[in-house]
Design a protein around this motif. Structure first.
Motif, PDB file in Angstrom:
ATOM      1  N   SER A 264       0.840  -1.204   0.000  1.00 25.75           N
ATOM      2  CA  SER A 264       0.000   0.000   0.000  1.00 25.75           C
ATOM      3  C   SER A 264       0.871   1.249   0.000  1.00 25.75           C
ATOM      4  N   LEU A 268       0.699   4.128  -2.736  1.00 27.30           N
ATOM      5  CA  LEU A 268       0.362   5.523  -2.436  1.00 27.30           C
ATOM      6  C   LEU A 268       1.501   6.445  -2.861  1.00 27.30           C
ATOM      7  N   VAL A 272      -0.226   9.221  -5.047  1.00 21.58           N
ATOM      8  CA  VAL A 272      -0.498  10.540  -4.451  1.00 21.58           C
ATOM      9  C   VAL A 272       0.168  11.671  -5.235  1.00 21.58           C
ATOM     10  N   VAL A 357      -7.328   9.518  -6.437  1.00 21.53           N
ATOM     11  CA  VAL A 357      -6.724  10.720  -5.866  1.00 21.53           C
ATOM     12  C   VAL A 357      -7.031  11.922  -6.746  1.00 21.53           C
ATOM     13  N   ILE A 403      -6.790  10.950  -0.058  1.00 23.59           N
ATOM     14  CA  ILE A 403      -5.644  10.040   0.069  1.00 23.59           C
ATOM     15  C   ILE A 403      -5.994   8.869   0.978  1.00 23.59           C
ATOM     16  N   ALA A 407      -6.047   4.962   0.351  1.00 17.92           N
ATOM     17  CA  ALA A 407      -5.320   4.026   1.205  1.00 17.92           C
ATOM     18  C   ALA A 407      -6.207   2.849   1.587  1.00 17.92           C
TER      19      ALA A 407
END
Lengths: 490, 265
Positions: A264, A268, A272, A357, A403, A407
Motif C-alpha cells: 500500500s 500511495l 499521491v 486521488v 488520500i 489508502a
C-alpha cells in the motif's frame, strides 16, 4: 396459497383502496377540489398505504419468524445421539427439509394422499424408493426420526402458511376499512403521506447501515470461534505464517500486515504525487476543452477491473522490473529473483489509485473559492505560487480525505496482489521480493475444501475482521480530518 | 451625517499615475467597455460610480491585468502606468500586480494565520531580508490598515476567524504590505456594516498619503466622502470624469445628474 398470490392480492386490495378513497374524498367535497385539504390522489394514497403497510408488515414478520419457530419445534424430535455438534445438526435438519419437500412433491403428483404422507412409517414403507419414484432422490435410507421430523415440519409449515394468509389479509382489510371510513375532506392526508415518504427514506438509509452491522456480526462470531481455538497473542504478534491443514500451523498476522502496508505504501507513493499533480493541472491550468476530454479519460482508469491490472502486473510490469533489477539486468544489480514482487504489485496498484486521488482532489480544488485565487494573484503571485501556498493548504483537508480513501482501497485490494506480488508470507525489507497481503491470504484460506471448524479456515474471519477494523479506523480518521479543517475558508 | 465626514487632507495631486486611452474590453461577443479615456492622478482617491453592470469593475480589473485570468476577456487600447504601457509584451503581469495592488468586494483572507496573511506578499517578492524585517513589515502594514491594536496579541490566530470588517482591513494590510504604487478597491465596503465602513473609509483617506487609490463603489455618499476625483460609468461608457465636488454639485451630463439624483440606476 403461494406467497406470490397473497402479495398480489394485498396489492390489488390497496389499489382498490386508492380508487375508493379518492372517490370518497371527492364525494365528501361535492366534487370541488378546493374544499379538500389535500389533492384527491393523497386521499387515495392514504388508503393504499393503510392497506399495504399492515399487510406486508405481518407477512414479513411471519416469514422471518416461522422458520425459527418450526426449526426449534422440529429439532426437539431429533434424538441427541444423532448429532455431535451444531454442524452435524444442520446436516440432519437439511435431510429433514429434503424429505419434507419430497413428501410435498409426492402429494402434488398424486403418488400419495395427504393421509399417507402424514402417517407413513419408515419401518413399514421404503420411503426412499417411493420418493425416488416421483423424482426426489435421497442420499441414504430415511431414518425413522428424520421421517417423523419431516412430517411434523410439513404439518407445521402448511398450517403456518394458512394462518399467515389469514392474518395478512385480516390486517390489510382492517387497515383498508379503518382508513376508508376516516376519509373525509378535512383529513390531512397530505401530511400522513409525507410521513410515509419519510419512513421510506429512513428505511432505505437504515438498510445500508444494518447491512454493515450484519457484515460485522457475521465476521464476529467466526472470529470468536477462531480465538477459542488459537491464542490471540500468537495471532497478533506471531512472526510466521505457515498454515497447514494437518495441524501444527503457525498463524501470525504480522508478515501479512507487513506485506499489506509495504505494498500500500508503494502504491500511495506512486498515486499521491501523480494524482495530485494531475488534479492541479486539470483544475488550475487546463482549459475547458482539455479538461472535458482529459478528466473522463483519467477516470476510465478507475473503471478497469482489478484483475486486468493484475494481468498487466504479471505479464508486463513484472518482467520489465526483472529486466532492470534482476540477475544480469540492465542496472547490473541482482535484487530481483522473479517477476512477482512487492514493487510490481505496488506500482500497478499505484496506477489503479491515480484516478481516485486525482478525481476527488480535482473536485476539492475546484471548490476552493475563486476569491482565494484572485487575492493571491492580485498580490502578484504566480499561478504555481498560488497553488502551493493558498489553494493546496485550503484544499488540504479534502485532499487528505481523498488520500485516506485511496489508502483504504489499497489495503483492501486483492487481485493485483495475487497476480503481482506472489503468495509467500514474508517479513523482508527488500521491495523486490515476493510477499503477500491479508486479503490474498483470506482468499487462499477459504478456497478449496475448507473445513469450517479448523483454525486454518476460521483464521480468514479473524483476518477479515482485523482488516475491517483497520480500514474503518482509517475512514473515521479521514472523516475527522475533513470535519476538523472543513470551515477554514469562507 | 456631518460627524462622519472625513477631514480632507491637503495632498499634492498633480502627477498623472495611470493614463488610459481608448480602452475597449470584450467578453466574448459582449462589448463591455467602450472607448474609455481617463487620467488617474497620483496620491489621489479616484471613485468609479455607476449602475450595476456599467463596466466599472471590469475597467478596474484592467488596471492590474486581473482580466487576464478570464479566458474570454479581450482588452484593446492603451493603459499607461508611469508612461509605460502595461499591456506591452515586455511587461510581466505578475510584476505589475505587485505594483498595482487590489482589495476585493468580499473579504478574502487566506486560510492562514493573520501574520502569514500579511507576510504573504513580502515573502513572495522577497521584500524582507530576515525574520526581523518581516516582523517590521507586518506590524507596519497592520498599523497602516488600522487593525494592529485589535490583532497584535493574536497574530498566529487564523485570519478567517476575524469579523467581516476586521477581515477587510486585514486584506487591505495584506495589499499594502507589498508596497504597491496604486491600490485598486472593488467595492471594499459592500459586505461591511456602517461602523466598519467608516473605519475603512478613514483608512482609505490615510492611504492617500502614500498611494494612488482607485475605488469602485455603489454608494454615492461614499464616493462623495472619500474621493477627490469621480468617474461616472454608464452602459460601458465613461460619461463624465472630474473633481468629485463638481460631479456631485454641478454635473455636466444629464445622465450623471439623473443618476446622482436617483432617477436612473
Amino acid at each position: 396459497m403461494p406467497i406470490l398470490w397473497l402479495f398480489v392480492l394485498v396489492l390489488a386490495l390497496g389499489l382498490i383502496g386508492f380508487v375508493l378513497g379518492r372517490m370518497r374524498a371527492l364525494k365528501d367535497a361535492h366534487g370541488d377540489i378546493r374544499q379538500l385539504h389535500s389533492l384527491p390522489n393523497y386521499y387515495g394514497a392514504n388508503v393504499l398505504f393503510a392497506t399495504l403497510i399492515p399487510g406486508f408488515a405481518v407477512m414479513v414478520i411471519w416469514l422471518i419468524a416461522q422458520p425459527m419457530v418450526i426449526q426449534s419445534q422440529v429439532t426437539s424430535l431429533i434424538p441427541e445421539r444423532a448429532y455431535t455438534d451444531a454442524g452435524s445438526l444442520n446436516l440432519v435438519m437439511s435431510d429433514v427439509r429434503r424429505v419434507a419437500e419430497g413428501l410435498d412433491v409426492a402429494v402434488a403428483e398424486g403418488a400419495m394422499t395427504h393421509e399417507q404422507a402424514r402417517d407413513i412409517r419408515s419401518e413399514f414403507t421404503d420411503v426412499r424408493a417411493r420418493l425416488g419414484a416421483v423424482g426426489v432422490a435421497l442420499g441414504s435410507n430415511v431414518e425413522p426420526y428424520v421421517l417423523q421430523a419431516a412430517q411434523k415440519y410439513r404439518t407445521l409449515s402448511n398450517g403456518g402458511l394458512w394462518l399467515m394468509t389469514a392474518l395478512v389479509l385480516g390486517a390489510a382489510v382492517l387497515g383498508f376499512v379503518l382508513s376508508y371510513l376516516r376519509t373525509n375532506k378535512e383529513q390531512r392526508s397530505r401530511n400522513s403521506v409525507e410521513r410515509v415518504v419519510l419512513a421510506l427514506l429512513i428505511g432505505a438509509a437504515s438498510i445500508a447501515i444494518l447491512t454493515t452491522l450484519g457484515i460485522v456480526l457475521s465476521l464476529f462470531s467466526n472470529t470468536i470461534e477462531f480465538f477459542k481455538l488459537y491464542p490471540a497473542k500468537d495471532f497478533f504478534f506471531g512472526l510466521t505464517w505457515s498454515p497447514s491443514f494437518g495441524g501444527g500451523s503457525e498463524l501470525g498476522i504480522l508478515p501479512l500486515f507487513w506485506g499489506t502496508f509495504y505494498i500500500s505504501f508503494i502504491a500511495l507513493a506512486v498515486a499521491v504525487p501523480i494524482g495530485l499533480f494531475a488534479a492541479v493541472y486539470l483544475s488550475e491550468y487546463a482549459g475547458p476543452k482539455v479538461r472535458a476530454i482529459a478528466k473522463p479519460l483519467l477516470e476510465v482508469l478507475a473503471g478497469i477491473p482489478t484483475i486486468v491490472y493484475g494481468l498487466f502486473a504479471l505479464l508486463t510490469v513484472g518482467p520489465l522490473l526483472v529486466n532492470l533489477f534482476g540477475d544480469g539486468g540492465a542496472l547490473g544489480v541482482d535484487w530481483m529473483k522473479g517477476g512477482t514482487a512487492v514493487m510490481t504489485a505496488g506500482l500497478v496498484m499505484g496506477v489503479m489509485l491515480i484516478p481516485f486521488v486525482s478525481s476527488l482532489s480535482d473536485d476539492i480544488i475546484n471548490a476552493v473559492p475563486q476569491a482565494m485565487r484572485d487575492g493571491s494573484l492580485g498580490l502578484g503571485a504566480t499561478k504555481s505560487e498560488t497553488v502551493k501556498q493558498v489553494i493546496l493548504p485550503a484544499a488540504l483537508p479534502g485532499i487528505v480525505g481523498a488520500i485516506l480513501l485511496a489508502a483504504s482501497r489499497a489495503i483492501g485490494e486483492t487481485m493485483i496482489v495475487v497476480l503481482g506480488a506472489g503468495a509467500a508470507a514474508r517479513l523482508s525489507a527488500n521491495p523486490f521480493e515476493a510477499m503477500t497481503t491479508v486479503t490474498a491470504k483470506i482468499v487462499s484460506q477459504l478456497t478449496g475444501d475448507a473445513d469450517f471448524s479448523s483454525p486454518e479456515a476460521l483464521v480468514a474471519f479473524a483476518l477479515g475482521m482485523t482488516l475491517f477494523v483497520i480500514t474503518l479506523a482509517l475512514n473515521i480518521f479521514a472523516l475527522y480530518i475533513v470535519r476538523k479543517y472543513r470551515e477554514q475558508y469562507d | 451625517m456631518n460627524d462622519m465626514r472625513i477631514v480632507k487632507r491637503d495632498v499634492d495631486m498633480n502627477d498623472t499615475k495611470i493614463s488610459a486611452k481608448g480602452v475597449q474590453v470584450f467578453y466574448g461577443d459582449t462589448h463591455a467597455i467602450k472607448d474609455v479615456d481617463v487620467e488617474i492622478k497620483d496620491k489621489t482617491v479616484t471613485a468609479f460610480i455607476g449602475p450595476s453592470g456599467c463596466g466599472k469593475s471590469t475597467f478596474l480589473r484592467c488596471l492590474n491585468r486581473m482580466n487576464d485570468t478570464i479566458d474570454v476577456c479581450r482588452v484593446e487600447g492603451k493603459i499607461l502606468l508611469d508612461q509605460e504601457d502595461i499591456y506591452d509584451k515586455r511587461v510581466d503581469p505578475v510584476q505589475l500586480r505587485a505594483k498595482v495592488g487590489m482589495v476585493f468586494q468580499k473579504p478574502n483572507p487566506f486560510p492562514k494565520s493573520i501574520y502569514d496573511n500579511v507576510a504573504y506578499g513580502p515573502r513572495i517578492h522577497g521584500l524582507a531580508g530576515s525574520k526581523a524585517d518581516l516582523d517590521v513589515i507586518v506590524e507596519k502594514s497592520l498599523r497602516r490598515a488600522a487593525i494592529w491594536d485589535e490583532v497584535k496579541d493574536r497574530l498566529q490566530a487564523p485570519g478567517t476567524g476575524l469579523s467581516g470588517g476586521q477581515q477587510q482591513r486585514l486584506c487591505i494590510a495584506r495589499a499594502v504590505a507589498t508596497e504597491p504604487e496604486v491600490l485598486l478597491m472593488d467595492e471594499p465596503c459592500s459586505a461591511l456594516d456602517p461602523i466598519a465602513t467608516l473605519q475603512v473609509e478613514e483608512l482609505i483617506d490615510e492611504l492617500r498619503e502614500n498611494f494612488s487609490v482607485v475605488i469602485v463603489t455603489h454608494s454615492m455618499q461614499q464616493a462623495a466622502r472619500v474621493s477627490q476625483k469621480t468617474a461616472f460609468f454608464h452602459l460601458g461608457n465613461l460619461v463624465e470624469y472630474g473633481d468629485t465636488q463638481q460631479i456631485f454639485t454641478n454635473p455636466k451630463d444629464e445622465r450623471t445628474e439623473s443618476y446622482i439624483t436617483g432617477r436612473i440606476g
